[in-house]
Design an enzyme around this catalytic site. Structure first.
Site, short mmCIF file in Angstrom:
data_model
loop_
_atom_site.label_atom_id
_atom_site.label_comp_id
_atom_site.label_asym_id
_atom_site.label_seq_id
_atom_site.Cartn_x
_atom_site.Cartn_y
_atom_site.Cartn_z
N THR A 78 44.00 34.36 42.78
CA THR A 78 44.93 35.28 42.13
C THR A 78 46.18 35.61 42.88
OG1 THR A 78 43.09 36.27 41.11
CG2 THR A 78 45.04 37.89 41.34
N ALA A 79 46.07 35.85 44.17
CA ALA A 79 47.33 36.31 45.13
C ALA A 79 48.15 35.09 45.23
CB ALA A 79 46.66 36.78 46.42
N GLY A 131 39.16 33.72 41.27
CA GLY A 131 39.08 33.98 42.58
C GLY A 131 40.02 34.94 43.15
N CYS A 132 39.76 35.35 44.08
CA CYS A 132 40.44 36.59 44.90
C CYS A 132 41.57 35.85 45.50
CB CYS A 132 39.79 37.24 46.15
SG CYS A 132 38.76 36.26 47.08
N TYR A 133 41.45 34.74 46.44
CA TYR A 133 42.56 34.15 46.89
C TYR A 133 43.60 33.46 45.93
CZ TYR A 133 40.63 33.86 51.59
OH TYR A 133 40.36 34.39 52.90
#
Lengths: 341, 341, 341, 341
Positions: free
Chosen positions: C152-153, C148-150
């Protein structure tokens, strides 16, 4: 106090009308209907209205609306034309913020809106609610067609030239609108990820506001002008900027013409010579700011006209019309200062 | 009518103050000074004020200011502390919208602001102008230190917890502000091409609002809390959102606590359980909307607090303080509805 | 050349994947399916792809997909888990950009995603496609769950601390995302007039990316950490900024730790001491920029981590995984420079 | 490899040139000068370039520049005209991204730019770098005047009509630009809080790009056309949209005309009949997308033309010119896909 009903208050025009009426000293909001949100408190859907509007949306109900002095339609096109006759028969006045009564020629309306008109018999008595043109007729009107947003900015920008008979050649109206003008419907095209940080024209082949503008200017000029109208979508929420071109060979002092023409208008403000109006300077208020230029002293005049599409282009103008229809001070509830920055 | 002077009205705090005072029934704006714009009509610089403010900026002039009942300083830090003594001696009250009188400990102030304080003798009598804490002291104050924008949102979000002694462990205040908070100075960093469509934290090592928040919460908690304060810059103009974390082991009903705590506050609105406040719902108005969450029923409480940084975070709160200082209705001139969308 | 199929290419993840594959020297796009747009040329829907992608969308067709070496699923959650078994049986590799295979514990997945998992037997062999953790496993994988995007960060921001065992106390991840993360579906909430010029938190009670983050960090820390995860919606299109808090009492040199940890990673860039990463600096590229702070030398560490949610947070990471799975240079087709401003 | 120098690389045109050259296989950047930032690593000022550009800015130094094969000037107007003679004498080619060599008539240039031209003797040999008009001359040029952003979009939009002699009557070019076109200088007018969420025209009385457009179209039409050019500032970062009006009485098939005219041009893309180009579809790439309309079949033609002002309107076109001057494939380093959304 004026007893008020609103039909269809869940869109941007509706919520803006609620905002303005909540601050209006003579407005007594009695009922607001919405099929989709019936039963839900208005302030639940729009938290900005918490503490200002205590009503809940209700199911459409003719009796409740007929008990009002005035009903605003903040509905899609085609709704007000069905309900207006019943309300008018009950002596309830009507202001339609949609387009049902804007075009006086039924055939033209039906062609551009793709529907059969449900109440063509009302068209002759409907008053086009642009106070700068029809102030006296509005005072006595039972049914007011609130103007479109682009037409408001465009007509006010051309009006002094039109009235003086200075317009020559085809008109070009290059107009730009913030996305709230496209409404609160769930469309991919107005998602932020689609229209943010981008700009485009749309409906270049023909937009419904074109016949409205031509009709109104035509009634003043003694014949509809040739016009190209190009709407564009701005990556911002509120505001319309009309850049209006006309050929003018007369050497009339245009700055003086515009200033004199609008000297007594409470909601039209002609900027000093050389200015460029910004949409933010009218954000949230019922005002049109105009500047007129004649680049290099040539024959092409460029008038710049800005409004907040939701206020002077919709809900604010509707309240202005209400003030006129009920004999109130024109500026009542409309004397706020724009929110800039 | 209250005779009012403004020192330094060309920034965003200044123009917002002008907007609010133009709509305030008891404000009589007498003088507005600006070295850089002296002689220029206010409405020339800010066309949104055309027809509302007829004054021109004037050169700083102590006599003109001393003739006022109240002077607002909408200046950079370090200005009010030099001029306040003269005005106070003339019995003119002062509200400083900058930071000169926010920190009561002179050494702390000088460390964070990098200047020698010009009027430390005034610090004991300056009242921190957060009405939700200091309402009574503000009523009698001659000199009010208007709170910072981040501190307003942050303190109001933590206040019920702090007052009840529920806070445990270090606090984390993750705050986000629109760019108007950075002022109207010509800086590359706040150009639209720099901060539009982007997001970043700044001053993570230490921001001047940290000691202010700690001082105020500390006065309530009986000792300054450990706190990490992280400001961020939002790609939008107005609005602050504070996301406030605290460890809380008590099983107190936090929703009821917040609602009860702010029940009588005219400008703090606790949202129903489960809501997420949006900055746009307070755009242009003197209101703080708060929601309190306890994710998964754990020990970390998350309070969400939004304000318009220029209104409840600056000019609106200053007008609120004026109303209190002059015995007016608290809400006078501050009862507008937020501009959403 | 790798023969590639894409299922569901009409969303933002899909069009970004098309953009990257169009510039990838070893990608041979064979088929792209969409029920809703079957028959329509891809470049008709996405004019930015004119001249780069000549395919039309086609109806879902297992045979066409099985003929590919690799199929990307850029579909809503719950699609890939139904189709993956057939493709894997045909020796076609699969990268799912949705969440079907991200959570290894079936019960946890079903609880958060509200569905019964269609292919639980695949979960043990699905590899979580974060190359910085699972590079070697990805090389040999048939089925990759793209993160997921969140997550990953967030994971990359905490990873050096987690790996060194420095994390103490509950974690707080305050994350902000541009609206493209919400997808291209027609929802009122992501209209520009709703989310432009405004900011809010959402899903504070619990977001699906929380168990994903906890699972991955837990596998490194030897037990899932307590964590509060607060997502927010930014008024911009692309970019995620994670502001990550942890208690750390060790006096380890964190700047050196982060720089050393990521020294050989092609797509993670640790900024110099004192910097604040901006989302625009990674716009359009497969890169995570990180800075680590320890305000006032205290025990609260603040790591700042930015990615482009559609690239390193989705399509770019998927291409990175493809490169690994097919033995290509890791950076192939991913060495662009970010578009700033 | 082409040895390249850049003078003045700290503005938006400069950083965009750096971005493109960093991805160009034949560009060998040797020196980049900046008085203000001398000694500072480029990637320190522009973190998006970390890992891609390892140079530091250096003090202006003729010897270093003369050692290059090509020098780009990304400087304010009036700089290149002073330095070009020395470089040309050393056989170093020059591309000026400012306006010094765009107007062939010295008197006209001096009138619009308010300076005395320092190198009028170079004007006859300077080639106007619009490859769609001057491809062959550019190949042999030592000195190229890279076109302005508005002129690029406007000329390409009118060019097929102009070349076929179809234009009648005065032209109206209503153009809109993102704020990056105003540069990276610290000006109040381009602060986000000033130009975000707002829209306005500027320089309606006369903009420097008007004589440039008239000169180029005039050279094709056999005489400069009457033209009104109205630039506007968009609340976004990148992109120009030109809405171009002309009277045309011929019944030529305009769609076919435009498609045929640009059939072989690698960087001009004529959209299918009825389309409306969006600026985002060319974001970050060296492409102009054009659509041509004839509303209601009348005599007013509306051509819509979009470019990225920093790419096809500046740095990308400069690289295209470089490719032509050095005999490289025209598209080398310019074949990226636009970043949309």
């Amino acid at each position: 106090m004026i007893k008020i009903g609103i039909v269809g208050g869940t869109g941007y025009t509706g919520v803006e009308l609620l905002r303005l009426l909540a601050m209006h000293p003579q407005a007594d909001l009695q009922v607001i209907t919405s099929r989709g949100e019936a039963g839900r408190p208005v302030a639940d859907l729009f938290p900005s209205l918490r503490g200002h509007i205590d009503l809940a949306f209700s199911e459409p109900d003719d009796d409740a609306l007929k008990a009002c002095d005035l009903v605003f339609f903040a509905t899609p096109n085609g709704t007000a034309m069905k309900s207006a006759p019943v309300l008018l028969a009950a002596n309830t006045r009507v202001i339609d913020l949609a387009a049902d009564f804007r075009i006086s020629d039924q055939a033209v309306w039906e062609q551009w809106y793709g529907m059969t008109h449900a109440s063509p018999e009302l068209l002759p008595d409907a008053v086009y609610g642009l106070p700068e043109i029809n102030r006296e007729s509005i005072r006595g009107a039972m049914l007011v067609a609130n103007p479109g947003c682009y037409p408001t900015a465009t007509i006010l920008g051309y009006l002094p030239l039109a009235q003086k008979g200075l317009i020559e050649g085809p008109l070009i109206a290059d107009c730009k609108s913030g996305v709230s003008g496209a409404g609160r419907g769930a469309n991919v095209g107005t998602l932020m990820a689609e229209c943010g940080e981008s700009f485009k024209a749309y409906a270049v082949a023909g937009h419904r506001h074109l016949p409205e503008i031509r009709q109104v200017l035509g009634s003043i000029m003694g014949g509809e002008p040739a016009m190209t109208f190009t709407p564009h979508l701005l990556p911002m929420i509120r505001g319309i900027h009309a850049t209006l071109y006309s050929q003018v060979t007369s050497d009339t002092d245009l700055q003086a013409l515009y200033e004199d023409f609008y000297a007594d208008e409470p909601f039209v403000d002609v900027l000093p010579y050389g200015c460029h109006p910004e949409t933010r300077s009218v954000r949230g208020v019922n005002r049109c700011q105009i500047a007129v230029h004649r680049p290099q002293g040539g024959d092409t005049v460029v008038a710049l006209s800005v409004i907040d599409n939701l206020v002077k282009g919709a809900a604010g103008q509707a309240v202005h019309n209400m003030n006129l229809m009920f004999g109130l001070d024109e500026s009542m509830g409309l004397d706020h200062v724009a929110l800039a920055p």
